[in-house]
Design a protein around this motif. Structure first.
Motif, mmCIF file in Angstrom:
data_model
loop_
_atom_site.group_PDB
_atom_site.id
_atom_site.type_symbol
_atom_site.label_atom_id
_atom_site.label_comp_id
_atom_site.label_asym_id
_atom_site.label_seq_id
_atom_site.Cartn_x
_atom_site.Cartn_y
_atom_site.Cartn_z
ATOM 1 N N ILE A 230 0.842 -1.184 0.000
ATOM 2 C CA ILE A 230 0.000 0.000 0.000
ATOM 3 C C ILE A 230 0.885 1.245 0.000
ATOM 4 N N THR A 231 0.659 2.116 -0.976
ATOM 5 C CA THR A 231 1.502 3.300 -1.143
ATOM 6 C C THR A 231 0.778 4.593 -0.789
ATOM 7 N N GLY A 232 -0.534 4.521 -0.594
ATOM 8 C CA GLY A 232 -1.305 5.707 -0.244
ATOM 9 C C GLY A 232 -2.593 5.299 0.436
ATOM 10 N N ILE A 233 -3.147 6.195 1.249
ATOM 11 C CA ILE A 233 -4.402 5.936 1.942
ATOM 12 C C ILE A 233 -5.341 7.112 1.712
ATOM 13 N N LEU A 234 -6.571 6.796 1.363
ATOM 14 C CA LEU A 234 -7.630 7.794 1.247
ATOM 15 C C LEU A 234 -8.712 7.402 2.255
ATOM 16 N N LEU B 149 4.939 12.551 7.451
ATOM 17 C CA LEU B 149 3.823 11.982 6.705
ATOM 18 C C LEU B 149 3.027 13.118 6.083
ATOM 19 N N GLU B 150 2.890 13.092 4.770
ATOM 20 C CA GLU B 150 2.076 14.106 4.101
ATOM 21 C C GLU B 150 0.602 13.775 4.327
ATOM 22 N N THR B 151 -0.068 14.644 5.052
ATOM 23 C CA THR B 151 -1.482 14.479 5.340
ATOM 24 C C THR B 151 -2.238 15.664 4.762
ATOM 25 N N ARG C 85 -1.465 5.252 12.175
ATOM 26 C CA ARG C 85 -0.460 4.227 12.478
ATOM 27 C C ARG C 85 -0.167 3.387 11.233
ATOM 28 N N ALA C 86 -1.217 3.025 10.512
ATOM 29 C CA ALA C 86 -1.029 2.246 9.295
ATOM 30 C C ALA C 86 -0.233 3.043 8.267
ATOM 31 N N ALA C 87 -0.589 4.314 8.090
ATOM 32 C CA ALA C 87 0.118 5.148 7.116
ATOM 33 C C ALA C 87 1.591 5.268 7.461
ATOM 34 N N GLN C 88 1.891 5.421 8.753
ATOM 35 C CA GLN C 88 3.282 5.560 9.176
ATOM 36 C C GLN C 88 4.030 4.237 9.022
ATOM 37 N N GLU C 89 3.408 3.135 9.427
ATOM 38 C CA GLU C 89 4.071 1.840 9.339
ATOM 39 C C GLU C 89 4.331 1.436 7.893
ATOM 40 N N TRP C 90 3.391 1.731 7.018
ATOM 41 C CA TRP C 90 3.540 1.352 5.613
ATOM 42 C C TRP C 90 4.344 2.380 4.818
ATOM 43 N N GLN C 91 4.645 3.522 5.448
ATOM 44 C CA GLN C 91 5.393 4.608 4.812
ATOM 45 C C GLN C 91 4.719 5.044 3.509
ATOM 46 N N VAL C 92 3.433 5.335 3.614
ATOM 47 C CA VAL C 92 2.692 5.728 2.425
ATOM 48 C C VAL C 92 3.122 7.117 1.972
ATOM 49 N N ARG C 93 2.872 7.392 0.732
ATOM 50 C CA ARG C 93 3.261 8.668 0.147
ATOM 51 C C ARG C 93 2.338 9.803 0.588
ATOM 52 N N ARG C 94 1.043 9.495 0.712
ATOM 53 C CA ARG C 94 0.083 10.546 1.077
ATOM 54 C C ARG C 94 -1.113 9.929 1.791
#
Length: 321
Positions: A70-74, A168-170, A105-114
């Motif tokens: 997973i590279t991004g989360i919406l 993390l870009e939020t 936490r998921a975004a940080q652990e997966w190191q998503v782009r945005r």
């Protein structure tokens, strides 16, 4: 691959379609069991996957990262007490905030782009603007008349804090009044869904659920759901975003009278007559979408008549909403 919470919901379905059309792969996370809709059958199992996970369950959510890159989360699912009245008030608030933090936490652990967070036009309530555009830098009151804008404000404040202390870009997306297939009917906030449904069924529209603004001259920034989905997809995939907050809507005021006129043109004889004039208590505001257009090139494809025509066709095909 982009993970979308609430990806099979009203706005989520349109956003998923737009991301797939842009060449992205998607994982849709639902709290309840869900099947892949027929509209996504061609991509299912290859570029589209549906998973069941309660965002309150940190382990279940983080486990998705073991199965997908997973590279991004919406985050479109509502991080607010839900279902309404389903929990003791403090427990409901705790679950809502914990669900939001689990997404972080998921975004940080997966190191998503945005990480994109869905907010709402409702956060502008009480800002003191009765007419004209609402820009992202408008000062907002700390209070809210409803839990939805209240918890969206909490999410935006939390995003502002975490943006400064973690890498993390939020980005927060303040979404306008969205209407179209899978939308809520009746809507308590605007008349368009009731007017279209009435035209399909040959009945008079019941606008008694509206909190205000049932006159022909009353209006709001209406955005057709397919345009909203495309705007969110463009924001989520843009190479660079220059702001932490974006308004997402058509960027113009649409009156009830305009919607009724489009319906009468497409359905001659439809009984969608409305009282003339305006509700003196209703504002006439719209979202300033300058940032959205400048950073993504977005332009709405659905004007009022095209939106009405598409929604009519959807309902006439046997869909309930």
């Amino acid at each position: 691959m982009i993970l979308i919470t609430g990806g099979l919901g009203f706005i989520g379905t349109a956003t998923t379609r737009a991301l797939l059309d842009l060449g992205e792969s998607c994982v849709l996370v639902q709290r309840r069991p869900a099947e892949v809709p027929a509209a996504f059958a061609a991509e299912a199992g290859e570029r589209l996957f549906v998973e069941r996970a309660d965002l309150h369950d940190e382990r279940a959510l983080l486990g998705l990262g073991d199965r997908y890159k997973i590279t991004g989360i919406l985050h479109l699912a509502g991080s607010m007490p839900w279902p309404a009245g389903g929990h003791e008030p403090l427990e409901g608030a705790e679950r809502a905030i914990k669900s939001l933090l689990n997404v972080y936490r998921a975004a940080q652990e997966w190191q998503v782009r945005r990480l994109g967070l869905a907010s709402t036009i409702g956060v502008y309530g009480g800002a003191g603007v009765a007419e004209g555009p609402l820009a992202e830098d408008l000062p907002l009151p700390m209070t809210a008349p409803h839990p939805i804008p209240g918890f969206k404000k909490i999410a935006e404040l939390l995003a502002d804090h975490l943006r400064q202390v973690i890498d993390l870009e939020t980005v927060s997306y303040r979404i306008g009044a969205i209407w179209g297939p899978l939308g809520h009917n009746p809507s308590p906030f605007f008349a368009a869904p009731q007017l279209v449904h009435a035209a399909v069924h040959g009945t008079a529209p019941d606008l008694s659920t509206l909190r205000g603004g049932a006159h022909a001259g009353d209006g709001i920034d209406l955005c057709y759901v397919k345009d909203c989905g495309r705007a969110l997809a463009l924001l989520q995939t843009a190479d660079r975003l220059r702001h932490p907050t974006y308004n997402v809507s058509s960027g113009r005021l649409t009156t009830n009278g305009e919607v009724a006129a489009a319906i009468r043109k497409l359905v001659p004889g439809a009984g969608v007559d409305l009282p003339e004039g305006r509700d003196p208590a209703a504002g006439r505001t719209w979202l300033d979408t300058t940032r959205l257009r400048a950073d993504t090139g977005f332009e709405p494809e659905y004007d009022t008549e095209r939106g009405v025509a598409d929604y009519l066709a959807w309902l006439r095909a046997g869909n309930e909403r």
